[in-house]
Design a protein around this motif. Structure first.
Motif, PDB file in Angstrom:
ATOM      1  N   PHE A 257      33.634  15.418   9.568  1.00 35.69           N
ATOM      2  CA  PHE A 257      33.138  14.853  10.816  1.00 35.69           C
ATOM      3  C   PHE A 257      31.627  14.648  10.782  1.00 35.69           C
ATOM      4  O   PHE A 257      31.121  13.643  11.295  1.00 35.69           O
ATOM      5  CB  PHE A 257      33.510  15.768  11.992  1.00 35.69           C
ATOM      6  CG  PHE A 257      32.941  15.316  13.305  1.00 35.69           C
ATOM      7  CD1 PHE A 257      33.443  14.181  13.931  1.00 35.69           C
ATOM      8  CD2 PHE A 257      31.899  15.995  13.907  1.00 35.69           C
ATOM      9  CE1 PHE A 257      32.919  13.740  15.135  1.00 35.69           C
ATOM     10  CE2 PHE A 257      31.371  15.557  15.113  1.00 35.69           C
ATOM     11  CZ  PHE A 257      31.886  14.438  15.727  1.00 35.69           C
ATOM     12  N   SER A 259      28.115  15.310   8.254  1.00 39.06           N
ATOM     13  CA  SER A 259      27.515  15.777   7.004  1.00 39.06           C
ATOM     14  C   SER A 259      26.362  16.738   7.285  1.00 39.06           C
ATOM     15  O   SER A 259      25.888  16.849   8.420  1.00 39.06           O
ATOM     16  CB  SER A 259      26.978  14.580   6.218  1.00 39.06           C
ATOM     17  OG  SER A 259      25.859  14.026   6.896  1.00 39.06           O
ATOM     18  N   ASP A 261      23.222  16.477   6.312  1.00 40.54           N
ATOM     19  CA  ASP A 261      22.021  15.734   6.723  1.00 40.54           C
ATOM     20  C   ASP A 261      22.065  15.408   8.215  1.00 40.54           C
ATOM     21  O   ASP A 261      21.079  15.524   8.944  1.00 40.54           O
ATOM     22  CB  ASP A 261      21.931  14.395   5.973  1.00 40.54           C
ATOM     23  CG  ASP A 261      21.568  14.594   4.530  1.00 40.54           C
ATOM     24  OD1 ASP A 261      21.238  15.737   4.162  1.00 40.54           O
ATOM     25  OD2 ASP A 261      21.615  13.602   3.774  1.00 40.54           O
ATOM     26  N   TYR A 262      23.247  14.960   8.616  1.00 36.39           N
ATOM     27  CA  TYR A 262      23.391  14.562  10.013  1.00 36.39           C
ATOM     28  C   TYR A 262      23.283  15.771  10.931  1.00 36.39           C
ATOM     29  O   TYR A 262      22.673  15.708  12.002  1.00 36.39           O
ATOM     30  CB  TYR A 262      24.724  13.839  10.194  1.00 36.39           C
ATOM     31  CG  TYR A 262      25.004  13.449  11.622  1.00 36.39           C
ATOM     32  CD1 TYR A 262      24.247  12.461  12.255  1.00 36.39           C
ATOM     33  CD2 TYR A 262      26.025  14.064  12.349  1.00 36.39           C
ATOM     34  CE1 TYR A 262      24.488  12.110  13.561  1.00 36.39           C
ATOM     35  CE2 TYR A 262      26.278  13.710  13.663  1.00 36.39           C
ATOM     36  CZ  TYR A 262      25.510  12.734  14.264  1.00 36.39           C
ATOM     37  OH  TYR A 262      25.753  12.385  15.567  1.00 36.39           O
TER      38      TYR A 262
ATOM     39  N   THR B 773      32.662   7.722  14.703  1.00 36.09           N
ATOM     40  CA  THR B 773      32.087   9.055  14.867  1.00 36.09           C
ATOM     41  C   THR B 773      30.589   8.916  15.099  1.00 36.09           C
ATOM     42  O   THR B 773      29.972   7.931  14.684  1.00 36.09           O
ATOM     43  CB  THR B 773      32.314   9.914  13.620  1.00 36.09           C
ATOM     44  OG1 THR B 773      31.673   9.288  12.509  1.00 36.09           O
ATOM     45  CG2 THR B 773      33.806  10.066  13.323  1.00 36.09           C
ATOM     46  N   GLU B 775      28.133  10.246  13.673  1.00 35.61           N
ATOM     47  CA  GLU B 775      27.345  10.069  12.444  1.00 35.61           C
ATOM     48  C   GLU B 775      27.393   8.624  11.957  1.00 35.61           C
ATOM     49  O   GLU B 775      26.371   8.061  11.561  1.00 35.61           O
ATOM     50  CB  GLU B 775      27.836  11.008  11.335  1.00 35.61           C
ATOM     51  CG  GLU B 775      27.053  10.789  10.044  1.00 35.61           C
ATOM     52  CD  GLU B 775      27.206  11.896   9.031  1.00 35.61           C
ATOM     53  OE1 GLU B 775      27.974  12.841   9.275  1.00 35.61           O
ATOM     54  OE2 GLU B 775      26.533  11.808   7.979  1.00 35.61           O
ATOM     55  N   TRP B 778      25.214   6.574  14.226  1.00 34.03           N
ATOM     56  CA  TRP B 778      23.803   6.878  13.975  1.00 34.03           C
ATOM     57  C   TRP B 778      23.333   6.193  12.693  1.00 34.03           C
ATOM     58  O   TRP B 778      22.253   5.614  12.638  1.00 34.03           O
ATOM     59  CB  TRP B 778      23.652   8.400  13.888  1.00 34.03           C
ATOM     60  CG  TRP B 778      22.284   8.868  13.489  1.00 34.03           C
ATOM     61  CD1 TRP B 778      21.151   8.799  14.245  1.00 34.03           C
ATOM     62  CD2 TRP B 778      21.924   9.473  12.250  1.00 34.03           C
ATOM     63  NE1 TRP B 778      20.103   9.344  13.546  1.00 34.03           N
ATOM     64  CE2 TRP B 778      20.543   9.763  12.312  1.00 34.03           C
ATOM     65  CE3 TRP B 778      22.634   9.809  11.099  1.00 34.03           C
ATOM     66  CZ2 TRP B 778      19.856  10.363  11.266  1.00 34.03           C
ATOM     67  CZ3 TRP B 778      21.963  10.421  10.057  1.00 34.03           C
ATOM     68  CH2 TRP B 778      20.579  10.680  10.137  1.00 34.03           C
ATOM     69  N   ARG B 779      24.167   6.261  11.663  1.00 33.72           N
ATOM     70  CA  ARG B 779      23.783   5.625  10.396  1.00 33.72           C
ATOM     71  C   ARG B 779      23.703   4.104  10.549  1.00 33.72           C
ATOM     72  O   ARG B 779      22.847   3.453   9.954  1.00 33.72           O
ATOM     73  CB  ARG B 779      24.752   6.003   9.278  1.00 33.72           C
ATOM     74  CG  ARG B 779      24.592   7.467   8.860  1.00 33.72           C
ATOM     75  CD  ARG B 779      25.345   7.828   7.591  1.00 33.72           C
ATOM     76  NE  ARG B 779      25.249   9.269   7.359  1.00 33.72           N
ATOM     77  CZ  ARG B 779      24.191   9.885   6.824  1.00 33.72           C
ATOM     78  NH1 ARG B 779      23.141   9.176   6.439  1.00 33.72           N
ATOM     79  NH2 ARG B 779      24.177  11.190   6.675  1.00 33.72           N
TER      80      ARG B 779
END
Lengths: 282, 784
Positions: A257, A259, A261-262, B773, B775, B778-779
């Motif tokens: 879900f 990482s 880094d995140y 998700t 992340e 955000w990416r």
């Protein structure tokens, strides 16, 4: 969902529980059962004996003690979240407890079981570290207490010895002028914290005299962030953001879900937001 | 009884279910019952060098341990069948217990039967299987690459089928001349069904009669009986009884014939005692047929006026390790045929490659092909709104099939019988307050692209429910008919029992079917009992899936009621000494037209039908009728959904702000149940868009195998849905109903994704693969 065979013993007192622990090698203590039982159902834990301490009334309850608050190990999350004593003297602990699981989990799960399990996504550990709480342990040879910051040692590992029972947690009362907040970035499946940010700020005579920030979920144990730059500062959003960006974890946790880094990124964002919320409450 | 149809009467099923008195398969206790635990492969791909069952067999409380050898020794076919064939489809053998090779984590290798389920589970851990692990491939794209591990030797390159629909050349020509084109590479994420009741079976073989009774979690008991007779257990059909007691959801996952239910049957046959098996949640996640899992390249061409001139789709669809019951149909005839959406598209070509992977099989899951098709079309339409400059509304309206163009023949086989797309969209725009939202969005964008962006997403979907008619689906490869049966019996006292082949697994058939009878026959709904889910009680039936129950099962009931009324008129005419053609039937009474005092109630006529004392010479006694209703066509629900989200660009978190759905499902039998179906479908579709994802690692291990990692939507994740309907009745069935079971799951994923992409327009984001998700969002926001 069928656990392996095990024996069940119910302790009638702390002393009896300590005796049973001595008697049965590899036995596991069970309080609310909300960490142990799921692991047993998945057969990730196969203790030969489960010692149920869930009915030890001597380990339940919230009381004022020595200028702080004493929370018995068997106090449920629901009771912590609803405690008038905590609402008055340490509301951030109640706030964090209210984030745990769902109502059913909060009705059964206990603070002692929670922190003894030491899941890195648990809501209570970063708050207890932030507050400088002390964890009290009892063994046949006596009692001792350990600072929350030292209690959590690694992923699912704590300072509880094989012959010890966690009896209670002492939490210092929030000082005058202090504000604290717990913000949670919840995992959509497990409900655990991907990131849990616990922050406190004390303002006296318009100046910040103390600040703290502890992040859960990012590392194996709660990660304290050095926010001493805020002491004496104006607590502007920029100053807070700069302080929170000091979050540093060498080997952050990661899963499908989120990482590592995140998680670090979110830890900084939530750290900033928690500090700002604490400032606004101070 | 007037005023029953279209009324939100409460579900008669609920008091028992809510108070825990409903009997599900696992609630059933039978004298002498033993319990089975299935030993499953921990490897995605391995050769079985040997199995040592000795430690398990001697474990206290163990009754038996069976392996593939016992299947062979029993002299049964022992195969798990596939029920839909495509041209050149590879159909590798799927043994119900793996003999020499396992092909996904969870593949059955042995079964332990014990006196209780704990012992069975303990002993299962003592079955020692000597595996030689082999390379595995779990990803649908990787499985097609040169040198990929092979799932089945008789399916080279892991290709199960190569299928296309539509004409390629006109599409190429359309792209060559296009004024605008849009294209997209997308993954439609793999989902795990998660019925709240896991699969379960209780098999009871009676050697004195030779009858095998299996109580099981089934959406279609007769189909299960047929497939078990033909392929797995091989027992005579008249010696097998399948009963579906209360079934706690399915979403398609309980349509299929799995190995497990046949394994339990074999255990009972062999041991001559009842054997029960209930899947753990981990087992259901490893072995229930999953949904979706596509990799797709798609593109759309437009002329200078923003009219669609061509659509091109190329999809790689995962089949998993074996072909599940209806798997080949899902990414083909339930997917390629939906590519016209609500639009008049003159040229469409859709190519699909079915791919074997070392994973759980993939088959029908709520929507089954239609959500995947809708996602393709509606994501492209969002991009088209940008590319043509028309925006999301005008580009859709300009291309809607006009209301006066029905029946409308698409380029992909389906002929839409009816539709009126503009009003549904207009109503959705009105409800959502579109103009105000646009102002709010502009203000947020103007504010230096602040942290909280807002997006609005549309989805104008078409659905095809009630797969039909049988002759057509047969010509397309179905190994089953697609009609439905109903036996309606009026008892001597005038109350009614309905035997329907459309068995419920939570939908509320007992309530809605009683409403159909009550309305048409003029009796109280309480006077109607609905029986389903038992092959010994019900004549035959195809079951409940594909939003077919109202349109097909309900129409069969209506047909039987009409036959009863016709027969009743003859009886009443005899009793009233009138001509049958002069009789009218209204509010439960047969009346002579023009002579209101000459009338007989249904009960009076029914009593005479069974007494036959004073009765027409040329009429058989009794008042019941059976109908096997084979529809003339699919039904075509449609609607427009609008989703509004807020995206926290600092973390990528998405918050649902609004969700409006205007659906046209034809005539409505019970508005509350229709709303409930939409709520559930929307939750699942939003779940797919934002949270749900079945993830296998490179070695074929399911890393989202528990609810700690697989994120189902929870009530606190969702918002109050704003629902409304337009009503365009189906013109070809007697009730004018169309179906609603899947609409929410079909429409919502592109509505949500379009909203998020719209929110992130200032950041140049044009697509993010589901689930969105934080992340990933955000990416995307921070991508160069």
């Amino acid at each position: 969902m069928y656990p392996a065979q095990f024996d069940y013993r119910r302790a009638g007192s702390v002393d009896e529980a300590l005796g049973l622990l001595q008697e049965h090698e590899d036995a596991k203590l069970m309080a609310g059962g909300h960490s142990l039982i799921p692991m047993m159902k998945l057969r990730l834990a196969q203790p030969p004996v489960v010692i149920d301490i869930g009915r030890l009334d001597e380990l339940k309850g919230i009381s004022e003690a020595g200028g702080g608050v004493r929370v018995g190990a068997l106090t449920t999350h629901a009771d912590i979240a609803a405690s008038d004593i905590l609402a008055a003297s340490c509301p951030v602990l109640a706030e964090a407890a209210g984030h745990i699981g769902d109502a059913q989990v909060r009705n059964r799960g206990t603070i002692g079981g929670n922190i003894a399990h030491a899941d890195p996504g648990s809501d209570l550990p970063p708050v207890l570290v932030l507050l400088g709480a002390s964890v009290h342990l009892q063994s046949p040879s006596g009692a001792r207490s350990v600072a929350a910051a030292d209690f959590f040692q690694d992923l699912l590992m704590t300072d509880v010895g094989e012959d010890e029972i966690l009896t209670h947690v002492d939490v210092p009362a929030q000082s005058a002028g202090a504000g604290a907040a717990y913000l949670k970035f919840e995992h959509p499946a497990s409900g655990y914290a991907v990131v849990g940010a616990a922050a406190s700020v004390t303002v006296q005579h318009g100046r910040c005299t103390a600040a703290g920030l502890v992040i859960g979920g990012v590392g194996a144990v709660p990660t304290a962030v050095d926010v001493s730059s805020l002491v004496g500062a104006d607590l502007s959003d920029d100053a807070i953001a700069t302080a929170a960006s000091g979050l540093d974890t060498e080997d952050p946790l990661g899963d499908i879900f989120a990482s590592g880094d995140y998680r670090v990124h979110v830890g900084k964002v939530y750290g900033k937001r928690a500090l700002a919320a604490a400032r606004d409450r101070a | 009884m007037a005023g029953v149809l279209g009324t939100s009467i409460k579900r008669r099923e609920d008091p028992a279910l809510i108070t825990g008195r409903g009997k599900y398969t696992d609630d059933l206790l039978v004298e002498g019952m033993a319990h089975a635990a299935i030993v499953r492969s921990p490897y995605a791909h391995a050769r079985i060098r040997g199995i040592d069952t000795s430690a398990a067999k001697t474990y206290p409380g163990v009754v038996a341990v069976l392996t593939a050898r016992d299947v062979a020794a029993a002299g049964i076919p022992g195969m798990v069948p596939v029920g839909w064939l495509l041209p050149d489809l590879k159909t590798p053998a799927h043994p119900m217990i793996a003999a020499d090779t396992v092909r996904h984590v969870g593949d059955a290798v042995a079964v332990v039967v014990a006196e209780d389920r704990y012992v069975a589970r303990d002993a299962a851990e003592r079955v020692a299987v000597d595996y030689e692990p082999l390379d595995a491939v779990a990803d649908v794209v990787a499985a097609l690459e040169d040198g990929a591990p092979t799932v089945h030797d008789d399916a080279p390159g892991n290709v199960a089928f190569d299928w296309e629909i539509g004409e390629k050349d006109p599409v190429d020509a359309a792209f060559a001349q296009a004024a605008h084109t849009v294209e997209l590479d997308l993954r439609n994420n793999r989902l795990i069904p998660h019925a709240i009741e896991p699969r379960a079976a209780l098999a009871s073989y009676d050697s004195s009669t030779g009858v095998m009774t299996i109580h099981m979690t089934s959406q279609n008991p007769h189909v299960h009986r047929l497939l078990m007779t033909l392929a797995s257990l091989g027992m005579p059909e008249h010696k097998v009884r399948i009963v579906a007691p209360e079934v706690g959801g399915g979403f398609g996952s309980k349509i299929h014939h799995y190995a497990d239910e046949a394994i339990v049957g074999l255990c009972s046959l062999k041991l001559d005692r009842p054997v029960k098996w209930t899947a753990t949640r981990t087992e259901t996640n490893l072995t229930d047929a999953h949904g979706r899992d596509h990799s797709t390249h798609c593109a759309m061409a437009f002329d200078g006026d923003g009219r669609i001139t061509g659509l091109r789709v190329d999809t790689k669809a995962a089949m998993g390790a074996y072909l599940s019951t209806f798997a080949p149909a899902v990414p083909t005839y339930l997917y390629g045929t939906l590519m016209s959406g609500q639009y008049d598209i003159p040229a469409i070509h859709c190519h699909v490659t079915g791919v074997f992977t070392h994973t759980a099989p993939v088959d029908a899951y709520r929507g089954a092909g239609r959500p995947e098709a809708t996602f393709v079309v509606e994501r492209l339409m969002h991009l088209a709104g940008e590319a043509t400059g028309l925006g999301p509304i005008e580009v859709r309206k300009r291309n809607f099939v006009p209301a006066d163009a029905f029946p409308y023949q698409t380029q992909v086989a389906l002929a839409y019988d009816s539709g009126n797309y503009g009003p549904a969209m207009d109503r959705a725009l009105e409800m959502i307050g579109y103009d105000d939202l646009c102002r709010e969005q502009a203000s947020r964008r103007g504010n230096g692209n602040g942290r909280r962006q807002m997006g609005i997403g549309f989805s104008s979907y078409i659905e095809a429910c009630g797969l039909a008619p049988s002759a057509v689906v047969g010509s397309l490869g179905a190994q089953a008919g697609q009609w439905e049966s109903a036996d309606v019996r009026v008892h001597p006292t005038g109350s009614v029992t309905v035997y329907t082949g459309s068995s419920s697994h939570g939908q509320g058939h007992e309530t809605t079917f009683s409403q159909i009878v009550a309305d048409r026959l003029g009796v109280a709904p309480e006077a109607v009992e609905v029986i389903h889910g038992d092959t010994d009680l019900v004549q035959f039936g195809m079951g409940t899936y594909g939003s077919r129950s109202a349109a097909v099962g309900g129409s069969a009931i209506a047909g039987s009621v009409d036959k009863i009324i016709e027969k009743g008129k003859k009886i009443a005419a005899h009793l009233l000494e009138a001509a049958a053609e002069d009789l009218e039937y209204e509010d439960g009474s047969f009346r002579v037209a023009g002579s209101p005092d000459r009338a007989l109630g249904l009960g009076d006529v029914a009593l005479q039908a069974y007494l036959a004392h004073n009765y027409p010479d040329d009429l058989e006694p009794g008042l019941s009728a059976t109908t096997f209703y084979d529809p003339a066509n699919f039904t075509y629900p449609f609607g427009t959904h609008v989703c509004v989200v807020e995206v926290d660009t600092e973390t990528g978190s998405i918050e649902l702000l609004r969700y409006t759905a205007v659906d046209d499902v034809g005539n409505v039998i019970n508005p509350m149940i229709v709303d409930g179906q939409l709520h559930g479908g929307l939750a699942q579709g939003i779940g797919q868009a934002l949270w749900e994802n079945a993830v296998y690692d490179d070695s074929g291990q399911l890393v989202s195998g528990s609810l700690m990692d697989y994120a189902l939507p929870k009530i606190h994740n969702l918002i109050q849905f704003e629902l409304d309907r337009t009503t365009t009745p189906c013109p070809h069935n007697p009730l004018g109903v169309k179906g609603v079971g899947e609409a929410g799951a079909i429409a919502s994923p592109p509505a949500v994704v379009n909203a998020v992409v719209d929110a992130l327009k200032p950041f140049g984001v044009t697509h993010i693969d589901m689930p969105l998700t934080p992340e990933k969002v955000w990416r995307a926001v921070n991508a160069d």
